[in-house]
Design a protein around this motif. Structure first.
Motif, PDB file in Angstrom:
ATOM      1  N   LEU A 133       0.850  -1.191   0.000  1.00 21.02           N
ATOM      2  CA  LEU A 133       0.000   0.000   0.000  1.00 21.02           C
ATOM      3  C   LEU A 133       0.879   1.232   0.000  1.00 21.02           C
ATOM      4  CD1 LEU A 133       0.066   1.392   3.100  1.00 21.02           C
ATOM      5  CD2 LEU A 133      -1.302  -0.596   3.592  1.00 21.02           C
ATOM      6  N   ILE A 134       0.250   2.363  -0.204  1.00 21.93           N
ATOM      7  CA  ILE A 134       0.918   3.659  -0.043  1.00 21.93           C
ATOM      8  C   ILE A 134       0.209   4.373   1.085  1.00 21.93           C
ATOM      9  CG2 ILE A 134       1.366   5.929  -1.060  1.00 21.93           C
ATOM     10  CD1 ILE A 134       1.621   4.572  -3.758  1.00 21.93           C
ATOM     11  N   HIS A 135       0.983   4.885   2.038  1.00 26.08           N
ATOM     12  CA  HIS A 135       0.433   5.652   3.153  1.00 26.08           C
ATOM     13  C   HIS A 135       0.923   7.088   3.002  1.00 26.08           C
ATOM     14  CE1 HIS A 135      -0.070   6.195   7.784  1.00 26.08           C
ATOM     15  NE2 HIS A 135      -0.856   6.993   7.064  1.00 26.08           N
ATOM     16  N   ALA A 136       0.015   7.964   2.660  1.00 25.94           N
ATOM     17  CA  ALA A 136       0.350   9.375   2.461  1.00 25.94           C
ATOM     18  C   ALA A 136      -0.087  10.177   3.674  1.00 25.94           C
ATOM     19  CB  ALA A 136      -0.344   9.913   1.213  1.00 25.94           C
ATOM     20  N   HIS A 137       0.722  11.133   4.050  1.00 26.76           N
ATOM     21  CA  HIS A 137       0.395  12.032   5.147  1.00 26.76           C
ATOM     22  C   HIS A 137      -0.002  13.379   4.570  1.00 26.76           C
ATOM     23  CE1 HIS A 137       1.800   9.531   8.544  1.00 26.76           C
ATOM     24  NE2 HIS A 137       2.447   8.941   7.549  1.00 26.76           N
ATOM     25  N   PHE A 138      -1.187  13.817   4.928  1.00 26.41           N
ATOM     26  CA  PHE A 138      -1.804  15.069   4.508  1.00 26.41           C
ATOM     27  C   PHE A 138      -2.472  14.923   3.133  1.00 26.41           C
ATOM     28  CE2 PHE A 138       1.627  16.361   7.388  1.00 26.41           C
ATOM     29  CZ  PHE A 138       0.893  17.035   8.349  1.00 26.41           C
ATOM     30  N   GLY A 139      -3.647  15.520   3.016  1.00 26.50           N
ATOM     31  CA  GLY A 139      -4.457  15.420   1.813  1.00 26.50           C
ATOM     32  C   GLY A 139      -3.769  15.861   0.531  1.00 26.50           C
TER      33      GLY A 139
ATOM     34  N   LEU B  74      -1.967   9.502  -5.400  1.00 29.44           N
ATOM     35  CA  LEU B  74      -3.115   8.763  -5.931  1.00 29.44           C
ATOM     36  C   LEU B  74      -2.842   8.110  -7.292  1.00 29.44           C
ATOM     37  CD1 LEU B  74      -6.049   7.865  -5.567  1.00 29.44           C
ATOM     38  CD2 LEU B  74      -6.758  10.102  -6.471  1.00 29.44           C
ATOM     39  N   PRO B  75      -2.301   8.826  -8.282  1.00 31.90           N
ATOM     40  CA  PRO B  75      -2.029   8.159  -9.571  1.00 31.90           C
ATOM     41  C   PRO B  75      -1.011   7.026  -9.429  1.00 31.90           C
ATOM     42  CG  PRO B  75      -1.808  10.547  -9.789  1.00 31.90           C
ATOM     43  CD  PRO B  75      -1.980  10.250  -8.329  1.00 31.90           C
TER      44      PRO B  75
ATOM     45  N   GLY C  88      -1.846  -0.449  -8.621  1.00 23.40           N
ATOM     46  CA  GLY C  88      -2.971  -1.300  -8.250  1.00 23.40           C
ATOM     47  C   GLY C  88      -3.000  -1.643  -6.773  1.00 23.40           C
ATOM     48  N   ILE C  89      -2.579  -0.681  -5.922  1.00 23.63           N
ATOM     49  CA  ILE C  89      -2.544  -0.929  -4.478  1.00 23.63           C
ATOM     50  C   ILE C  89      -3.366   0.138  -3.749  1.00 23.63           C
ATOM     51  CG2 ILE C  89      -0.327  -2.137  -4.508  1.00 23.63           C
ATOM     52  CD1 ILE C  89       1.015   0.470  -3.637  1.00 23.63           C
ATOM     53  N   PRO C  90      -3.785  -0.163  -2.529  1.00 26.77           N
ATOM     54  CA  PRO C  90      -4.587   0.804  -1.774  1.00 26.77           C
ATOM     55  C   PRO C  90      -3.781   2.046  -1.378  1.00 26.77           C
ATOM     56  CG  PRO C  90      -4.631  -1.379  -0.731  1.00 26.77           C
ATOM     57  CD  PRO C  90      -3.615  -1.427  -1.825  1.00 26.77           C
ATOM     58  N   LEU C  91      -4.501   3.144  -1.273  1.00 18.30           N
ATOM     59  CA  LEU C  91      -3.929   4.395  -0.766  1.00 18.30           C
ATOM     60  C   LEU C  91      -4.597   4.688   0.572  1.00 18.30           C
ATOM     61  CD1 LEU C  91      -2.241   7.006  -1.055  1.00 18.30           C
ATOM     62  CD2 LEU C  91      -4.205   8.003  -2.247  1.00 18.30           C
ATOM     63  N   VAL C  92      -3.777   4.810   1.606  1.00 21.06           N
ATOM     64  CA  VAL C  92      -4.226   5.191   2.944  1.00 21.06           C
ATOM     65  C   VAL C  92      -3.732   6.606   3.183  1.00 21.06           C
ATOM     66  CG1 VAL C  92      -4.034   4.674   5.412  1.00 21.06           C
ATOM     67  CG2 VAL C  92      -4.112   2.804   3.751  1.00 21.06           C
ATOM     68  N   VAL C  93      -4.618   7.471   3.683  1.00 21.83           N
ATOM     69  CA  VAL C  93      -4.261   8.878   3.879  1.00 21.83           C
ATOM     70  C   VAL C  93      -4.528   9.263   5.322  1.00 21.83           C
ATOM     71  CG1 VAL C  93      -4.595  11.244   3.088  1.00 21.83           C
ATOM     72  CG2 VAL C  93      -5.038   9.333   1.524  1.00 21.83           C
ATOM     73  N   THR C  94      -3.517   9.857   5.968  1.00 25.88           N
ATOM     74  CA  THR C  94      -3.685  10.375   7.319  1.00 25.88           C
ATOM     75  C   THR C  94      -3.805  11.891   7.256  1.00 25.88           C
ATOM     76  OG1 THR C  94      -2.477   8.544   8.323  1.00 25.88           O
ATOM     77  CG2 THR C  94      -2.655  10.554   9.622  1.00 25.88           C
TER      78      THR C  94
ATOM     79  N   GLY D 269     -10.774   7.701  -4.632  1.00 28.29           N
ATOM     80  CA  GLY D 269      -9.626   6.837  -4.898  1.00 28.29           C
ATOM     81  C   GLY D 269      -8.945   6.252  -3.683  1.00 28.29           C
ATOM     82  N   ALA D 270      -9.062   6.893  -2.542  1.00 31.21           N
ATOM     83  CA  ALA D 270      -8.399   6.385  -1.340  1.00 31.21           C
ATOM     84  C   ALA D 270      -9.186   5.226  -0.747  1.00 31.21           C
ATOM     85  CB  ALA D 270      -8.257   7.502  -0.305  1.00 31.21           C
ATOM     86  N   SER D 271      -8.478   4.270  -0.207  1.00 34.73           N
ATOM     87  CA  SER D 271      -9.120   3.119   0.422  1.00 34.73           C
ATOM     88  C   SER D 271      -9.503   3.400   1.866  1.00 34.73           C
ATOM     89  CB  SER D 271      -8.177   1.908   0.393  1.00 34.73           C
ATOM     90  OG  SER D 271      -7.873   1.567  -0.930  1.00 34.73           O
TER      91      SER D 271
END
Length: 142
Positions: A26-32, A39-40, A46-52, A86-88
């Motif tokens: 997965l990709i874990h992104a911090h801040f919107g 996201l792209p 083809g993996i989930p995006l987690v956003v904090t 798009g975010a999971s």
């Protein structure tokens, strides 16, 4: 150089191929705003995006963000819906941040509140350990 197109355009085929070999989960992104850039990449892999969301990204008002000198803030207002779709998983670091994310239009079913930091009721210092460490250090140096 393979990362430059990603930073400029949000997609870079050579960079994506290199990352695919690493098989990220997965990709874990911090801040919107940063998550919009990721996201792209998450979609390409083809993996989930987690956003904090930790603060300004959830509390900024649209009028202020649109007037910002930072391009990422202005685009964030325009593309927030794409991020929501798009975010999971969207993590809010407090109930207040969750409420602000709801005000911004994020889907309630994707938002989970997860506090950051240390629960000081569960994890509290044992001063005997510190005293023992200092005594050991003092003994070792003499």
């Amino acid at each position: 150089l393979t990362e430059l197109p990603f930073k400029a355009f949000g997609m870079a085929p050579l960079f994506v191929r290199r990352l695919k070999r690493m098989r990220p989960a997965l990709i874990h992104a911090h801040f919107g705003p940063a998550a919009l850039r990721a996201l792209p990449l998450a979609q390409g892999l083809g993996i989930p995006l987690v956003v904090t969301f930790q603060g300004y990204d959830a509390t900024v008002y649209d009028d202020f963000a649109r007037a910002s000198r930072h391009y990422s803030h202005r685009i964030y207002v325009r593309r927030r819906g794409a991020l929501d779709r798009g975010a999971s998983l969207l993590i809010a670091v407090s109930k207040f941040i969750r409420d602000e994310m709801l005000r911004q239009g994020f889907s309630p079913n994707k938002i989970k509140v997860h506090y950051v930091g240390v629960d000081t009721d569960l994890f509290c210092p044992d001063f005997r350990v510190k005293d023992a460490c200092w005594k050991t250090r003092g003994d070792a140096s003499s």
